[in-house]
Scaffold this motif. Structure first.
Motif, mmCIF file in Angstrom:
data_model
loop_
_atom_site.group_PDB
_atom_site.id
_atom_site.type_symbol
_atom_site.label_atom_id
_atom_site.label_comp_id
_atom_site.label_asym_id
_atom_site.label_seq_id
_atom_site.Cartn_x
_atom_site.Cartn_y
_atom_site.Cartn_z
ATOM 1 N N LYS A 244 -7.232 -24.168 15.914
ATOM 2 C CA LYS A 244 -7.824 -25.420 15.432
ATOM 3 C C LYS A 244 -8.812 -25.160 14.303
ATOM 4 O O LYS A 244 -8.903 -25.949 13.353
ATOM 5 N N THR A 245 -9.546 -24.060 14.390
ATOM 6 C CA THR A 245 -10.479 -23.702 13.317
ATOM 7 C C THR A 245 -9.730 -23.423 12.027
ATOM 8 O O THR A 245 -10.081 -23.929 10.951
ATOM 9 N N GLU B 76 0.412 -32.107 16.527
ATOM 10 C CA GLU B 76 0.693 -31.116 15.504
ATOM 11 C C GLU B 76 2.180 -31.133 15.163
ATOM 12 O O GLU B 76 3.017 -31.594 15.937
ATOM 13 N N ARG C 115 -2.089 -30.825 6.126
ATOM 14 C CA ARG C 115 -2.195 -30.263 7.462
ATOM 15 C C ARG C 115 -1.105 -29.219 7.655
ATOM 16 O O ARG C 115 0.083 -29.514 7.452
ATOM 17 N N LYS D 12 -8.444 -22.563 20.303
ATOM 18 C CA LYS D 12 -9.708 -22.737 19.568
ATOM 19 C C LYS D 12 -9.617 -22.119 18.179
ATOM 20 O O LYS D 12 -10.027 -22.720 17.178
ATOM 21 N N LEU E 162 -6.630 -24.348 11.191
ATOM 22 C CA LEU E 162 -5.949 -25.554 10.720
ATOM 23 C C LEU E 162 -6.904 -26.497 9.999
ATOM 24 O O LEU E 162 -6.572 -27.065 8.957
ATOM 25 N N LYS E 163 -8.097 -26.658 10.549
ATOM 26 C CA LYS E 163 -9.073 -27.566 9.959
ATOM 27 C C LYS E 163 -9.514 -27.094 8.580
ATOM 28 O O LYS E 163 -9.583 -27.886 7.622
ATOM 29 N N ILE E 164 -9.804 -25.802 8.465
ATOM 30 C CA ILE E 164 -10.276 -25.263 7.185
ATOM 31 C C ILE E 164 -9.187 -25.338 6.127
ATOM 32 O O ILE E 164 -9.434 -25.738 4.979
ATOM 33 N N ALA F 286 -8.514 -18.066 7.110
ATOM 34 C CA ALA F 286 -8.296 -19.319 6.389
ATOM 35 C C ALA F 286 -8.739 -19.196 4.936
ATOM 36 O O ALA F 286 -8.052 -19.642 4.014
ATOM 37 N N GLU G 255 -6.487 -27.308 6.075
ATOM 38 C CA GLU G 255 -6.179 -28.696 5.735
ATOM 39 C C GLU G 255 -7.185 -29.244 4.724
ATOM 40 O O GLU G 255 -6.812 -29.912 3.753
ATOM 41 N N ARG G 256 -8.440 -28.934 4.939
ATOM 42 C CA ARG G 256 -9.475 -29.411 4.035
ATOM 43 C C ARG G 256 -9.345 -28.760 2.652
ATOM 44 O O ARG G 256 -9.505 -29.422 1.619
ATOM 45 N N GLU H 238 -11.950 -18.095 10.439
ATOM 46 C CA GLU H 238 -12.581 -18.541 9.192
ATOM 47 C C GLU H 238 -12.237 -17.593 8.040
ATOM 48 O O GLU H 238 -11.981 -18.034 6.912
#
Length: 254
Positions: free
Chosen positions: A161-162, A195, A174, A158, A164-166, A118, A168-169, A115
């Motif tokens: 993925k955290t 991916e 992506r 894990k 990448l998600k943050i 990101a 991307e948003r 986190e």
């Protein structure tokens, strides 16, 4: 009134020029200080070539590099949760001005929460129109003086993925995943279906180094020689034809 309209038109064209130039594929005229004798499909058979750069490339004449066949560049912006590459802003501006399609990458650090990393990337990566997707650089770093952690595969995935998600948003695209053969194997990245990958292999073609893995970019050399770049530089190819490249850009640029 006419003069004002003319100036406005010129200004608008200057804003879109780099994007249109990026689709104009230039033939690669690269050298290699340690060339490989590829036994199957060589990188030279792919029409779209590019580079990746960081602080090690202090100054680049991007116009000369573009003329030499640099069609895209991935540029390091951040590492971990507090390091900013000192050449990022200079490379970013220079590549855009020369009409080189460019994207920013983050080097992952296993001693900082995903986190935090990101947010650090999003704070520093420029969200310019026409930018390529960001890149998450995942590899073991045995030379790190501060972090020797090598988490198990499930934990690595894990954290990825955290991140990448943050991103991307927050960035609106992506990220692409960059990795090496050893990391790919250790982290079981074949399990991360769906991916997009940028894969490193400087001695084997990707069908041998990553059997069955789909990819968009291949880093095939760390010893490239290009006009406008001092010293060796990483060389890369895009997976498809010139037409594929244009389609990919239209789909993946900001």
């Amino acid at each position: 009134m006419l003069r004002a309209l003319t100036l406005a038109l010129i200004a608008s064209l200057s804003l879109i020029a780099p994007d249109s130039q990026a689709q104009d594929v230039r033939k690669a005229k690269f050298g290699d200080s340690k060339p490989v004798n590829w036994k199957s499909r060589a990188p030279s058979t792919y029409p779209v070539h590019g580079i990746d750069v960081a602080r090690f490339q202090e100054r680049i004449d991007w116009k000369r590099a573009r003329k030499d066949g640099v069609n895209f560049a991935f540029i390091k912006v951040t590492e971990g949760g507090d390091l900013l590459d000192p050449m990022y802003a200079d490379h970013w501006r220079g590549a855009k001005k020369a009409g080189v399609a460019r994207g920013a990458y983050h080097f992952y650090y296993f001693c900082t929460k995903p986190e935090v990393q990101a947010r650090w990337f999003l704070k520093n990566a420029k969200k310019d129109k026409g930018a390529l997707p960001p890149v998450l650089d995942m590899e073991w770093n045995p030379f790190s003086p501060t972090c020797k952690k090598r988490p198990p595969a499930a934990e690595v995935q894990k954290q990825m993925k955290t991140f990448l998600k943050i991103v991307e948003r927050g960035y609106g695209q992506r990220p692409i995943i960059y990795t090496t053969p050893q990391f790919y194997k250790d982290a079981n990245l074949h399990q991360m279906a769906g991916e997009e990958y940028w894969l490193r292999s400087t001695a084997k073609t990707l069908d041998r180094a990553y059997p069955g893995q789909k990819w968009s970019f291949w880093q095939y050399s760390a010893t490239g020689v290009i006009s406008g770049v001092e010293g060796d530089v990483d060389l890369n190819v895009f997976v498809g034809s010139k037409a594929d490249w244009k389609r990919w850009l239209n789909a993946r640029q900001r």
